[in-house]
Design an enzyme around this catalytic site. Structure first.
Site, PDB file in Angstrom:
ATOM      1  N   VAL A 251       0.828  -1.200   0.000  1.00 46.92           N
ATOM      2  CA  VAL A 251       0.000   0.000   0.000  1.00 46.92           C
ATOM      3  C   VAL A 251       0.864   1.253   0.000  1.00 46.92           C
ATOM      4  O   VAL A 251       0.664   2.170  -0.788  1.00 46.92           O
ATOM      5  CB  VAL A 251      -0.955   0.006   1.208  1.00 46.92           C
ATOM      6  CG1 VAL A 251      -1.767   1.300   1.240  1.00 46.92           C
ATOM      7  CG2 VAL A 251      -1.885  -1.198   1.146  1.00 46.92           C
ATOM      8  N   ALA A 252       1.844   1.304   0.905  1.00 49.17           N
ATOM      9  CA  ALA A 252       2.658   2.509   1.035  1.00 49.17           C
ATOM     10  C   ALA A 252       4.015   2.140   1.608  1.00 49.17           C
ATOM     11  O   ALA A 252       4.174   1.113   2.275  1.00 49.17           O
ATOM     12  CB  ALA A 252       1.969   3.538   1.928  1.00 49.17           C
ATOM     13  N   MET A 253       4.998   3.017   1.342  1.00 43.49           N
ATOM     14  CA  MET A 253       6.358   2.806   1.839  1.00 43.49           C
ATOM     15  C   MET A 253       6.943   4.140   2.262  1.00 43.49           C
ATOM     16  O   MET A 253       6.875   5.119   1.521  1.00 43.49           O
ATOM     17  CB  MET A 253       7.226   2.153   0.757  1.00 43.49           C
ATOM     18  CG  MET A 253       8.651   1.857   1.210  1.00 43.49           C
ATOM     19  SD  MET A 253       8.691   0.651   2.565  1.00 43.49           S
ATOM     20  CE  MET A 253      10.261   1.062   3.307  1.00 43.49           C
ATOM     21  N   GLU A 254       7.548   4.153   3.454  1.00 44.82           N
ATOM     22  CA  GLU A 254       7.958   5.387   4.112  1.00 44.82           C
ATOM     23  C   GLU A 254       9.319   5.916   3.670  1.00 44.82           C
ATOM     24  O   GLU A 254      10.081   6.452   4.486  1.00 44.82           O
ATOM     25  CB  GLU A 254       7.978   5.174   5.632  1.00 44.82           C
ATOM     26  CG  GLU A 254       9.036   4.193   6.147  1.00 44.82           C
ATOM     27  CD  GLU A 254       8.605   2.746   6.188  1.00 44.82           C
ATOM     28  OE1 GLU A 254       9.278   1.943   6.863  1.00 44.82           O
ATOM     29  OE2 GLU A 254       7.585   2.411   5.545  1.00 44.82           O
ATOM     30  N   ASN A 255       9.671   5.809   2.406  1.00 40.78           N
ATOM     31  CA  ASN A 255      10.973   6.275   1.966  1.00 40.78           C
ATOM     32  C   ASN A 255      11.188   7.736   2.377  1.00 40.78           C
ATOM     33  O   ASN A 255      10.319   8.575   2.143  1.00 40.78           O
ATOM     34  CB  ASN A 255      11.092   6.135   0.446  1.00 40.78           C
ATOM     35  CG  ASN A 255      10.884   4.707   0.001  1.00 40.78           C
ATOM     36  OD1 ASN A 255      11.508   3.785   0.505  1.00 40.78           O
ATOM     37  ND2 ASN A 255       9.968   4.506  -0.935  1.00 40.78           N
ATOM     38  N   HIS A 278       0.407   7.260   8.759  1.00 42.35           N
ATOM     39  CA  HIS A 278       1.320   6.208   9.227  1.00 42.35           C
ATOM     40  C   HIS A 278       2.722   6.422   8.652  1.00 42.35           C
ATOM     41  O   HIS A 278       3.720   6.301   9.372  1.00 42.35           O
ATOM     42  CB  HIS A 278       0.782   4.834   8.831  1.00 42.35           C
ATOM     43  CG  HIS A 278       1.604   3.689   9.348  1.00 42.35           C
ATOM     44  ND1 HIS A 278       1.457   3.184  10.615  1.00 42.35           N
ATOM     45  CD2 HIS A 278       2.602   2.968   8.770  1.00 42.35           C
ATOM     46  CE1 HIS A 278       2.317   2.189  10.802  1.00 42.35           C
ATOM     47  NE2 HIS A 278       3.026   2.035   9.691  1.00 42.35           N
ATOM     48  N   GLU A 279       2.797   6.769   7.371  1.00 40.03           N
ATOM     49  CA  GLU A 279       4.114   6.996   6.762  1.00 40.03           C
ATOM     50  C   GLU A 279       4.751   8.279   7.300  1.00 40.03           C
ATOM     51  O   GLU A 279       5.973   8.354   7.451  1.00 40.03           O
ATOM     52  CB  GLU A 279       3.989   7.053   5.244  1.00 40.03           C
ATOM     53  CG  GLU A 279       3.282   5.861   4.595  1.00 40.03           C
ATOM     54  CD  GLU A 279       3.741   4.515   5.126  1.00 40.03           C
ATOM     55  OE1 GLU A 279       4.965   4.327   5.329  1.00 40.03           O
ATOM     56  OE2 GLU A 279       2.886   3.643   5.354  1.00 40.03           O
ATOM     57  N   GLU A 301       7.358  -0.451  13.349  1.00 39.74           N
ATOM     58  CA  GLU A 301       5.936  -0.485  13.002  1.00 39.74           C
ATOM     59  C   GLU A 301       5.022  -0.237  14.196  1.00 39.74           C
ATOM     60  O   GLU A 301       4.005   0.447  14.077  1.00 39.74           O
ATOM     61  CB  GLU A 301       5.594  -1.815  12.329  1.00 39.74           C
ATOM     62  CG  GLU A 301       6.308  -2.049  11.005  1.00 39.74           C
ATOM     63  CD  GLU A 301       6.011  -0.982   9.961  1.00 39.74           C
ATOM     64  OE1 GLU A 301       5.069  -0.190  10.156  1.00 39.74           O
ATOM     65  OE2 GLU A 301       6.728  -0.932   8.955  1.00 39.74           O
TER      66      GLU A 301
END
Length: 647
Positions: A251-255, A278-279, A301
């Site tokens: 869904v998403a990635m916190e780069n 959340h990210e 997390e």
């Protein structure tokens, strides 16, 4: 304290060319301990040459040894005459082909169908196939990159500084803060920007840009400001968001500086809000302070989930936060029923056996059990704001380093000496050690009574549909207007019905009469749950809605759950038919995953699709092993609906 090891990486001349040609780059990495003569780093590609780049330096002896099925060990022998503690540079020339971290998309797999697209996904250990690296969260480094791309292709990276030399078509990137290898990310394609705040912009394909802008304009700055009030200054400069095609595997990635998020989530407003917040929270917990080992992934997390809910409480109120928490904890208990309370992956300090891909530890326990532990610690303080003060100090102390659980807990007891004197870490049944190493559910869960105004109507409607007689149920249920509900309320209601499936056929028929047309007009998070109800209850009158949904979806999160359900019973022929008609629009990795699901029970060597052109359409990546975050083996009883596939 377990400080992160430091290094510096320089990734040069990564040529963006049409798939499937080879990609080239150079990696330079002075180790953190220059006196060591052999340095091991994991990679998954052949070295192109044994000579140094452009004639600089001297040739070094090296070897590539088997490490695991998802990487190799590169050992470089340093010259004996190298002075101790003398800084030096190792230059590697390599070619990366069919790397699991690098996703190449033909134009047909994008929304605009205009230009090719490429993105990388490094979490947990895929970036070793992107560039040579110390692929562990315990090692952090700064990096720079030079990327050449065709005219008209926008290139972005998770970097604090970007310079574009237009006449050369070359992008220069630099990340000034040390980050673990999995947070190095690249995306290139037909992307356009739009500012949504003083330090934020969205990047998206032109056809999606106005939607993305309208959904997020102004609110991202609110979330960043709320997070800063709680946990201290945002330290990464910009916070930009790039929306990726539906082939993005999570869904998403916190780069850092550049959150990656799947475009499919744009139509589900509340899920979009929670996923982006959340990210944002990961900017403090995960990116700045990182778990030193994948066995303690909850340190990123679980803390990010706690911080996310503090931000949503500050921004949207406690009731909404409690609703979202109830929805997630419901999913946690659902997963626990499937895995069993003795499952070793339900531990916060899960044991990672040698050679096991850390992505297999990604589950709801990492998020929700970790969150519950953090909430318990906040309750010990007696005031969430005091716990916010602690977390702010924790970030300041450990920023840009990697930690273990003991670092967090020691800091907690030092910050609250009165709690240490009370031996709160040894309270019977709630020992910190038991929180970390006991299997099963959280030892304590938060009081969600502030959300009763939103959760009780859901529970009441669910109980109504399980009551008798049915004719009175339908009449009473029709008086409840769920069109005015929040998305999380409707999703929670449908999840409860899914838990009770298969339902009596007359109940499903009445549910369809009451809700089918209404739900069909709602967002994808709602529609997929209703369609799973249709499938799990073999409700044939609504199968045309399942077909239409699968014909319109190219995302893993909206296709795999339905195919898993379709293949558990009499509807497998229907699944085969739909897949046969839609496979050409799916990314090869997703196509292979669905083929594996469909092939269960067909006998050894039987392929679900026999058309000769199917494999040709897949392109040269057909034989590339898919390495997808959190993926369960085909036929597993755990549906992807039951796990959090955000990072």
């Amino acid at each position: 304290m377990s400080p992160a090891k430091r290094a510096y990486g320089d990734l040069r001349t990564l040529r963006y060319v049409s798939h499937p040609l080879a990609r080239h780059g150079y990696m330079c990495a002075p180790p953190s301990r220059p006196s060591v003569t052999d340095e091991d780093t994991d990679c998954k590609y052949a070295l192109a040459a044994q000579r140094p780049h452009r004639g600089q330096g001297s040739a070094l002896a090296f070897r590539v040894d088997p490490f695991t099925d998802y990487g190799s060990s590169l050992t470089v022998t340093l010259p004996p005459e190298l002075p101790a503690h003398q800084p030096f540079q190792v230059i590697l020339r390599y070619t990366s082909i069919d790397a699991p971290a690098i996703w190449w998309l033909d134009p047909e797999l994008t929304y605009g169908h205009a230009k090719p697209f490429v993105f990388t996904q490094g979490h947990s250990v895929c970036n070793r196939s992107f560039f040579p690296c110390f692929d562990t969260p315990a090692v952090k480094c700064t990096y720079s990159a030079v990327v050449k791309a065709p005219s008209g292709v926008q290139v972005l990276m998770s970097a604090t500084r970007t310079v574009y030399v237009e006449e050369e078509g070359v992008y220069h990137f630099h990340m000034e803060h040390p980050v673990p290898a999995y947070l190095v990310a690249l995306v290139a394609g037909d992307l356009q920007p739009a500012d949504i705040g003083p330090r934020s912009r969205v990047w998206a394909e032109p056809c999606l840009l106005s939607t993305a802008t309208s959904k997020l304009s102004g609110v991202v700055e609110q979330w960043l400001s709320a997070a800063e009030r709680l946990y201290g200054p945002y330290m990464w400069g910009r916070y930009d968001i790039v929306f990726l095609p539906p082939s993005f595997p999570i869904v998403a990635m916190e780069n850092p500086c550049l959150t990656f998020i799947i475009s499919s989530i744009l139509e589900s407003d509340e899920f979009l809000v929670i996923d982006v917040i959340h990210e944002v929270a990961h900017s403090w917990f995960g990116n700045a302070v990182t778990n030193a080992t994948w066995e303690e992934m909850w340190l990123s997390e679980g803390l990010a989930t706690y911080a996310q809910r503090r931000i949503t409480t500050e921004t949207y109120g406690a009731a909404f936060t409690c609703l979202e928490t109830a929805f997630r904890l419901d999913a946690l208990h659902r997963q626990m029923k499937v895995l069993g309370e003795d499952s070793p992956v339900s531990k916060l300090q899960a044991k990672l056996e040698p050679g096991v891909n850390p992505s297999h530890l990604m589950n709801l326990f990492t998020y929700e059990k970790g969150y519950c532990f953090m909430h318990y610690l906040s309750q010990l303080c007696g005031d969430p704001q005091r716990f916010d003060d602690f977390l702010r100090a924790y970030v300041e102390k450990f920023k840009f380093s990697s930690v273990v659980a003991q670092d967090l807990l020691d800091s907690f007891l030092s910050f609250f000496p009165e709690l240490k004197e009370q031996s709160v870490d040894c309270r019977a049944g709630l020992e910190f050690e038991r929180w970390l190493n006991a299997t099963g559910p959280p030892l304590a869960e938060p009081d969600l009574s502030q959300g009763f105004s939103l959760t009780r109507p859901v529970e009441a409607l669910f109980q109504l549909w399980t009551a008798e007689p049915l004719d009175q149920v339908a009449a009473s249920a029709s008086a409840v207007d769920i069109s005015k509900w929040r998305t999380f309320q409707t999703a929670l209601f449908l999840d409860r019905l899914l838990d009770g499936s298969p339902l009596p056929q007359e109940v499903v028929t009445s549910l369809s009469k009451c809700y089918s047309a209404l739900l069909d007009s709602m967002n994808a998070e709602i529609r997929i749950r209703w369609l799973q109800l249709v499938v799990r209850n073999d409700y044939y009158p609504d199968l045309h809605r399942v077909r239409r949904f699968l014909e319109s979806q190219m995302s893993r999160m909206y296709t795999i759950p339905l195919y898993e359900d379709l293949c558990t019973g009499a509807l497998k022929p229907f699944a085969l038919e739909v897949f046969y008609q839609t496979q050409g629009r799916l990314h090869p990795n997703l196509r292979r995953t669905i083929q594996q699901i469909l092939s269960q029970g067909l006998g050894p060597g039987v392929e679900p699709v026999a058309e000769p052109s199917a494999e040709r359409d897949a392109g040269p990546d057909t034989d590339t092993p898919a390495l997808l975050l959190g993926e369960e083996a085909p036929g597993s009883a755990i549906s992807l609906r039951d796990v959090n596939v955000s990072a």
